[in-house]
Write a protein that holds these residues in place. Structure first.
Motif, short mmCIF file in Angstrom:
data_model
loop_
_atom_site.label_atom_id
_atom_site.label_comp_id
_atom_site.label_asym_id
_atom_site.label_seq_id
_atom_site.Cartn_x
_atom_site.Cartn_y
_atom_site.Cartn_z
N LYS A 62 0.66 -1.27 0.09
CA LYS A 62 -0.21 0.00 -0.16
C LYS A 62 0.89 1.21 -0.04
O LYS A 62 0.54 2.18 -0.88
CB LYS A 62 -0.84 0.03 1.16
CG LYS A 62 -1.96 1.12 1.25
CD LYS A 62 -2.82 1.12 2.39
CE LYS A 62 -3.51 2.66 2.38
NZ LYS A 62 -4.63 2.60 3.80
N LEU A 72 -6.46 2.70 -6.36
CA LEU A 72 -6.65 1.33 -6.33
C LEU A 72 -7.15 0.90 -7.70
O LEU A 72 -6.84 0.06 -8.12
CB LEU A 72 -7.96 1.14 -5.45
CG LEU A 72 -7.28 1.20 -3.96
CD1 LEU A 72 -8.28 0.93 -2.94
CD2 LEU A 72 -6.32 0.03 -3.71
N SER A 76 -5.56 -1.73 -10.08
CA SER A 76 -6.64 -2.79 -10.46
C SER A 76 -6.47 -3.12 -11.70
O SER A 76 -6.46 -4.29 -12.25
CB SER A 76 -7.86 -2.44 -9.98
OG SER A 76 -9.05 -3.22 -10.47
N THR A 83 -11.05 -3.81 -7.89
CA THR A 83 -10.70 -2.57 -7.21
C THR A 83 -11.08 -3.00 -5.89
O THR A 83 -10.28 -2.78 -4.87
CB THR A 83 -11.33 -1.25 -7.78
OG1 THR A 83 -10.91 -1.03 -8.97
CG2 THR A 83 -10.92 -0.27 -6.78
N SER A 87 -8.98 -2.99 -2.18
CA SER A 87 -9.63 -2.54 -1.27
C SER A 87 -9.75 -3.16 -0.07
O SER A 87 -9.12 -2.71 1.31
CB SER A 87 -10.81 -1.61 -1.48
OG SER A 87 -11.32 -0.85 -0.38
N GLU A 90 -6.06 -4.14 1.35
CA GLU A 90 -5.54 -3.18 2.16
C GLU A 90 -6.11 -2.87 3.50
O GLU A 90 -5.45 -2.39 4.34
CB GLU A 90 -5.66 -1.95 1.22
CG GLU A 90 -4.44 -1.85 0.15
CD GLU A 90 -4.24 -0.45 -0.62
OE1 GLU A 90 -3.41 -0.48 -1.57
OE2 GLU A 90 -4.86 0.45 -0.31
#
Length: 119
Positions: A62, A72, A76, A83, A87, A90
């Motif tokens: 990240k 993202l 992606s 995505t 997400s 992370e």
């Protein structure tokens, strides 16, 4: 015209009790316990250390994404992953990602995953 305070359905006594409870909770949470305080010896001996290493790896990915100024959505597209998957990865919602997912994420950032051991 009545104000919001006039329309409150909480009595002054109840409000005082709630404020006291909130103060007690803040005091309890002022100390941020470490991992050994949060987990039992059995949990520490189990897969927990692996989980924390995994979270550290994802945090590094990240950080690399943010340093590269990538969203993202951009990662992606490069990685061929949703995505939403990135997400969730992370934010820790995905707790057991595959090596393929981590590898695709790393490659999209120009990074390389390294698996090793230490004594």
């Amino acid at each position: 015209m009545p104000t919001d305070k006039d329309q409150s359905s909480v009595s002054k006594t109840e409000l005082a009790r709630l404020r006291e409870r909130a103060a007690e909770t803040r005091a309890k949470l002022a100390h941020k316990p470490g991992v050994p305080e949060l987990l039992t010896p059995e949990e520490l001996a189990d897969a927990t250390p692996f989980y924390f290493e995994l979270r550290a790896c994802i945090a590094e990915l990240k950080k690399a994404r943010e340093a590269a100024g990538l969203t993202l959505a951009q990662v992606s597209e490069k990685a061929g992953l949703a995505t939403e998957t990135l997400s969730r990865l992370e934010t820790g919602q995905v707790t057991n990602p595959t090596w393929k997912t981590l590898g695709l994420y790393a490659v999209a950032l120009g990074q390389k995953l390294v698996l090793g051991t230490e004594a």
